[in-house]
Design a protein around this motif. Structure first.
Motif, PDB file in Angstrom:
ATOM      1  N   TYR A 156       7.372 -23.058  36.560  1.00 54.12           N
ATOM      2  CA  TYR A 156       7.296 -24.514  36.675  1.00 54.12           C
ATOM      3  C   TYR A 156       7.481 -25.186  35.307  1.00 54.12           C
ATOM      4  CZ  TYR A 156       5.522 -23.849  41.417  1.00 54.12           C
ATOM      5  OH  TYR A 156       5.385 -23.506  42.737  1.00 54.12           O
ATOM      6  N   VAL A 157       6.840 -24.623  34.295  1.00 54.45           N
ATOM      7  CA  VAL A 157       6.966 -25.177  32.948  1.00 54.45           C
ATOM      8  C   VAL A 157       8.409 -25.124  32.479  1.00 54.45           C
ATOM      9  CG1 VAL A 157       6.371 -24.807  30.521  1.00 54.45           C
ATOM     10  CG2 VAL A 157       4.587 -24.697  32.276  1.00 54.45           C
ATOM     11  N   VAL A 171      10.738 -27.706  34.483  1.00 53.32           N
ATOM     12  CA  VAL A 171      10.560 -29.086  34.032  1.00 53.32           C
ATOM     13  C   VAL A 171      11.127 -29.273  32.622  1.00 53.32           C
ATOM     14  CG1 VAL A 171       8.867 -30.859  33.453  1.00 53.32           C
ATOM     15  CG2 VAL A 171       8.567 -29.473  35.509  1.00 53.32           C
ATOM     16  N   THR A 195      14.049 -31.846  31.332  1.00 50.12           N
ATOM     17  CA  THR A 195      13.797 -32.747  30.213  1.00 50.12           C
ATOM     18  C   THR A 195      14.879 -32.629  29.152  1.00 50.12           C
ATOM     19  OG1 THR A 195      11.422 -32.489  30.601  1.00 50.12           O
ATOM     20  CG2 THR A 195      12.082 -33.434  28.499  1.00 50.12           C
ATOM     21  N   ALA A 240       2.238 -40.000  32.944  1.00 48.41           N
ATOM     22  CA  ALA A 240       2.039 -38.603  32.564  1.00 48.41           C
ATOM     23  C   ALA A 240       0.555 -38.236  32.594  1.00 48.41           C
ATOM     24  CB  ALA A 240       2.619 -38.350  31.176  1.00 48.41           C
ATOM     25  N   PHE A 285      -0.423 -37.894  36.242  1.00 45.74           N
ATOM     26  CA  PHE A 285       0.083 -36.643  36.806  1.00 45.74           C
ATOM     27  C   PHE A 285      -0.553 -35.427  36.151  1.00 45.74           C
ATOM     28  CE2 PHE A 285       3.184 -38.858  39.311  1.00 45.74           C
ATOM     29  CZ  PHE A 285       3.413 -37.967  40.363  1.00 45.74           C
ATOM     30  N   VAL A 293      -1.712 -32.606  38.656  1.00 45.59           N
ATOM     31  CA  VAL A 293      -1.255 -31.208  38.609  1.00 45.59           C
ATOM     32  C   VAL A 293      -2.431 -30.263  38.361  1.00 45.59           C
ATOM     33  CG1 VAL A 293       1.054 -31.856  37.828  1.00 45.59           C
ATOM     34  CG2 VAL A 293      -0.671 -31.286  36.135  1.00 45.59           C
ATOM     35  N   ALA A 309       1.039 -24.346  39.531  1.00 47.50           N
ATOM     36  CA  ALA A 309       1.517 -25.656  39.095  1.00 47.50           C
ATOM     37  C   ALA A 309       0.571 -26.312  38.097  1.00 47.50           C
ATOM     38  CB  ALA A 309       1.706 -26.577  40.297  1.00 47.50           C
ATOM     39  N   LEU A 332       1.385 -27.197  34.414  1.00 50.16           N
ATOM     40  CA  LEU A 332       2.113 -28.406  34.022  1.00 50.16           C
ATOM     41  C   LEU A 332       1.196 -29.458  33.393  1.00 50.16           C
ATOM     42  CD1 LEU A 332       4.568 -28.781  37.040  1.00 50.16           C
ATOM     43  CD2 LEU A 332       5.164 -28.237  34.679  1.00 50.16           C
ATOM     44  N   CYS A 349       2.120 -32.270  30.604  1.00 49.22           N
ATOM     45  CA  CYS A 349       1.737 -33.692  30.671  1.00 49.22           C
ATOM     46  C   CYS A 349       0.950 -34.102  29.431  1.00 49.22           C
ATOM     47  CB  CYS A 349       0.919 -33.955  31.931  1.00 49.22           C
ATOM     48  SG  CYS A 349       1.848 -33.807  33.477  1.00 49.22           S
ATOM     49  N   ALA A 393      11.641 -35.805  33.491  1.00 48.11           N
ATOM     50  CA  ALA A 393      10.464 -34.935  33.435  1.00 48.11           C
ATOM     51  C   ALA A 393       9.425 -35.341  34.466  1.00 48.11           C
ATOM     52  CB  ALA A 393       9.855 -34.967  32.029  1.00 48.11           C
ATOM     53  N   ILE A 403       8.192 -33.025  37.621  1.00 50.04           N
ATOM     54  CA  ILE A 403       6.774 -32.684  37.817  1.00 50.04           C
ATOM     55  C   ILE A 403       6.324 -33.077  39.220  1.00 50.04           C
ATOM     56  CG2 ILE A 403       4.421 -33.257  37.097  1.00 50.04           C
ATOM     57  CD1 ILE A 403       5.570 -33.623  34.237  1.00 50.04           C
TER      58      ILE A 403
END
Length: 361
Positions: free
Chosen positions: A98-99, A102, A106, A210, A213, A217, A237, A240, A244, A277, A281
């Motif tokens: 996931y990292v 994203v 970005t 951010a 979120f 997350v 997840a 993330l 953020c 980004a 996310i």
């Protein structure tokens, strides 16, 4: 990197147990990104001034107060991206797909934005990369990332759309989920881009989103919290949250130099990357629709442009004095700081409403 190197040593050295805590690493990521931005900011801005000369072209048909900003360098998004990426690589679990997904969005959107900024500055032309080509490149990057996210998410959630306010409602979209998710990512990128028109206007709502979120997350990635709140648990997840946190820190560092009167503009290099980004996310944690609430300010700005264009083409009349929406209020006589701060307040309220959806189920 620190997690991967030091967390396994926690059994031998108790102090390294800190790196197993997501909250500790998120805080570390925030402070690291902020420090990187503070240290590199003056040097980067000086270098951009030297290379760009006249800076970002200013629209002659815009508010006359903006003409005084001529000569301010753009591409300040580099400062955000450097702080963000360095911090994520340092504090995140680098085994998290996931990292990486994203981060790819970005950087991919940031590269597209850089090309646009470069053409604007080098050709002294505010149009930059042709719109259709720009959109195509964004779709390609977003499609690759969505495919990646779908592949690493459990089958139950991989192609499903979660509906806020309903605890068990998942709409299985199948492969139609891909274009929906791509629309979310590309739409978020361009929505933030449209909002980036005044000093500090875009970066603070981005940080607010951010931060919101980051909470989402963390809760979605923790089985116990997800079960208590009756939201859909997405294993892995939670990592993330580090991303953020890094985004908030890098944003704060950039705001130091972007506060009115701005020493540097974010440019498409930053706005496209940050919006993309946020979109990625939201897709990863199955909160695509909540993003429309948390990032409601960006939605309003985008809708104002769409309404303006449609109205003018169909009737020859404009609904707003100027679009996006922040320019409308400037044309009505609001000062730039008044517009910016009031929009920040709206962003805070919408973020709180978005967070409320976690419990109202």
């Amino acid at each position: 990197m620190l997690f991967n190197l030091l967390a396994p040593l926690a059994d031998q050295f108790a102090v390294f147990n800190l790196f197993r805590y997501l909250t500790f690493r998120t805080g570390g990521a925030t402070l690291t990104a902020l420090l990187v931005a503070f240290v590199l900011g003056p040097r980067l801005i000086s270098w951009l001034k030297t290379k760009q000369g006249k800076g970002q072209p200013i629209r002659t048909d815009g508010p006359k107060t903006h003409l005084s900003k001529q000569g301010t360098p753009t591409m300040g998004g580099f400062l955000i991206l450097i702080g963000l990426v360095v911090s994520v690589l340092l504090w995140a679990d680098l085994s998290s797909g996931y990292v990486w997904a994203v981060t790819v969005v970005t950087l991919g959107f940031g590269l597209i934005g850089f090309a646009d900024d470069y053409l604007k500055v080098s050709k002294v032309n505010p149009k930059g990369v042709p719109g259709k080509l720009k959109l195509l490149l964004e779709v390609v990057v977003a499609t690759g990332a969505v495919g990646w996210i779908v592949a690493i998410t459990t089958p139950e959630h991989s192609t499903a759309l979660a509906i806020p306010f309903f605890k068990d409602l998942l709409i299985q979209l199948g492969w139609f989920f891909v274009p929906v998710a791509v629309f979310v990512i590309v739409g978020a990128g361009n929505a933030v881009n449209l909002t980036d028109g005044l000093d500090g206007l875009a970066i603070v709502p981005v940080m607010i989103a951010a931060g919101a979120f980051g909470i989402i997350v963390y809760l979605v990635g923790n089985f116990r919290f997800a079960d208590y709140l009756q939201i859909h648990h997405v294993a892995g997840a939670g990592e993330l949250a580090v991303f953020c946190g890094a985004l908030v820190g890098a944003g704060l560092g950039f705001l130091w130099f972007n506060a009115p009167p701005a020493m540097v503009f974010m440019g498409d290099t930053g706005s496209l990357a940050l919006g993309g980004a946020l979109g990625a996310i939201a897709v990863a944690v199955k909160h695509e629709l909540v993003l429309a609430i948390v990032g409601g300010l960006f939605v309003l700005e985008t809708v104002s442009v769409v309404v303006q264009v449609i109205s003018f083409k169909l009737t020859g009349k404009r609904v707003f004095r100027m679009a996006p929406l922040h320019h409308h209020f400037e044309q009505k006589g609001w000062s730039e700081p008044t517009v910016v701060i009031r929009f920040w307040i709206i962003a805070v309220v919408l973020a709180l409403v978005g967070l409320a959806t976690l419990k109202l189920r």
